[in-house]
Design an enzyme around this catalytic site. Structure first.
Site, short mmCIF file in Angstrom:
data_model
loop_
_atom_site.label_atom_id
_atom_site.label_comp_id
_atom_site.label_asym_id
_atom_site.label_seq_id
_atom_site.Cartn_x
_atom_site.Cartn_y
_atom_site.Cartn_z
N MET A 79 19.39 47.99 62.68
CA MET A 79 18.54 47.77 63.85
C MET A 79 17.08 47.54 63.46
O MET A 79 16.18 48.28 63.84
CB MET A 79 18.67 48.96 64.81
CG MET A 79 20.10 49.27 65.23
SD MET A 79 20.98 47.82 65.88
CE MET A 79 20.11 47.61 67.43
N ARG A 80 16.88 46.51 62.70
CA ARG A 80 15.53 46.11 62.30
C ARG A 80 15.40 44.60 62.45
O ARG A 80 16.32 43.86 62.10
CB ARG A 80 15.27 46.45 60.82
CG ARG A 80 15.33 47.92 60.47
CD ARG A 80 14.07 48.65 60.82
NE ARG A 80 12.91 48.12 60.12
CZ ARG A 80 11.65 48.43 60.45
NH1 ARG A 80 11.41 49.23 61.46
NH2 ARG A 80 10.64 47.93 59.76
N THR B 219 18.79 33.52 60.07
CA THR B 219 17.63 32.67 59.81
C THR B 219 16.40 33.36 60.41
O THR B 219 16.52 34.42 61.03
CB THR B 219 17.81 31.28 60.44
OG1 THR B 219 18.05 31.43 61.85
CG2 THR B 219 18.99 30.55 59.81
N ASN C 82 25.09 38.44 59.67
CA ASN C 82 24.95 39.40 60.77
C ASN C 82 26.10 39.22 61.76
O ASN C 82 26.72 38.14 61.82
CB ASN C 82 23.61 39.19 61.49
CG ASN C 82 23.37 40.22 62.59
OD1 ASN C 82 23.58 41.42 62.38
ND2 ASN C 82 22.93 39.78 63.74
N LEU D 173 13.90 41.55 60.82
CA LEU D 173 13.51 41.31 59.43
C LEU D 173 12.42 40.25 59.34
O LEU D 173 12.37 39.32 60.14
CB LEU D 173 14.74 40.88 58.63
CG LEU D 173 15.83 41.95 58.55
CD1 LEU D 173 17.17 41.33 58.16
CD2 LEU D 173 15.44 43.06 57.57
N ARG E 77 5.99 46.58 58.44
CA ARG E 77 7.30 45.94 58.32
C ARG E 77 7.40 45.19 56.99
O ARG E 77 8.44 45.19 56.33
CB ARG E 77 7.48 44.97 59.49
CG ARG E 77 8.89 44.43 59.67
CD ARG E 77 8.97 43.52 60.88
NE ARG E 77 8.68 44.21 62.12
CZ ARG E 77 9.56 44.93 62.82
NH1 ARG E 77 10.79 45.08 62.37
NH2 ARG E 77 9.22 45.51 63.94
N GLU F 27 35.16 42.87 67.10
CA GLU F 27 34.20 42.85 65.99
C GLU F 27 34.82 43.41 64.72
O GLU F 27 34.60 42.90 63.62
CB GLU F 27 32.95 43.66 66.34
CG GLU F 27 32.02 43.01 67.35
CD GLU F 27 30.76 43.83 67.56
OE1 GLU F 27 30.31 44.51 66.61
OE2 GLU F 27 30.21 43.79 68.68
N GLY G 65 28.01 52.84 61.59
CA GLY G 65 28.60 51.86 60.67
C GLY G 65 30.05 51.56 60.93
O GLY G 65 30.86 51.45 60.00
N SER G 66 30.42 51.38 62.20
CA SER G 66 31.84 51.13 62.50
C SER G 66 32.30 49.79 61.92
O SER G 66 33.44 49.67 61.45
CB SER G 66 32.10 51.19 64.00
OG SER G 66 31.50 50.12 64.70
N SER H 115 29.97 37.05 67.50
CA SER H 115 29.76 35.98 66.53
C SER H 115 29.28 36.58 65.21
O SER H 115 28.40 37.43 65.20
CB SER H 115 28.70 34.99 67.02
OG SER H 115 28.99 34.51 68.32
#
Length: 201
Positions: free
Chosen positions: A97-98, A148, A114, A100, A72, A181, A19-20, A143
């Protein structure tokens, strides 16, 4: 967490690891650069180091192990229930890391954010730093974008660029992008929150 204004934006942050980027958002709030409060941090991995960091910052945390669900769709439906308890203005993916489901993405349309380690629309998906090097790019970056249903395809909110050096490896390039980031994510959230305030009667 330090006190925020009464109309501070409510964030729920989803993580899978250390979680940086979450930590950079926490810092921006603590230093009053970002008028937001983190209502909760949720991880799909019980061993995520970021959960401990969030707890140390006094943030409510939730664990929802994706391995405990049959599908899922079942995981995402349960995740929606947990998130919605906190009534967030934005759901922030910070190393979550999923992939969706379309139902999850639609539920948070316009609220789901994101960060992706490339200058979208270039290099969607994985291994972005290696791919940038192989393509001979002169610049690379990150970015922040709306999520979506199509992977890494939503409207870009803000980008940060770094030069690609002649002696770069994927690792050195990744490290330089990650530094950006950590400044980019809070800046992008500030842009969204400020625009939302300006448009509120």
């Amino acid at each position: 967490m330090s006190e925020q204004s009464s109309n501070a934006a409510r964030l729920v942050i989803l993580i899978s690891g250390r979680g940086s980027n979450m930590l950079s958002i926490i810092q921006a709030i603590q230093e009053k650069h970002l008028d937001a409060q983190i209502a909760a941090v949720i991880s799909n991995r019980p061993d995520a180091a970021g959960i401990v960091s969030a707890q140390q910052a006094g943030i409510d945390t939730q664990l929802l192990d994706h391995k405990s669900f049959e599908s899922r769709e079942a995981f995402d439906a349960s995740l929606i229930q947990v998130i919605d308890r906190y009534q967030p203005d934005y759901v922030v993916l910070a190393g979550f890391m999923r992939i969706l489901t379309a139902e999850f993405v639609a539920h948070y349309a316009g609220k789901l954010i994101n960060i992706h380690p490339s200058l979208l629309p270039k290099f969607k998906g994985l291994h972005t730093h290696q791919r940038a090097l192989e393509a001979g790019e002169s610049e690379h970056g990150a970015s922040v974008h709306f999520v979506t249903a199509e992977l890494d395809d939503g409207p870009v909110i803000l980008q940060a660029k770094v030069p690609v050096m002649a002696d770069d490896s994927a690792e050195t390039l990744a490290a330089r992008v990650l530094e950006q980031e950590h400044m980019l994510y809070p800046a992008a959230l500030k842009k969204l929150i400020d625009e939302a305030k300006a448009n509120t009667p």
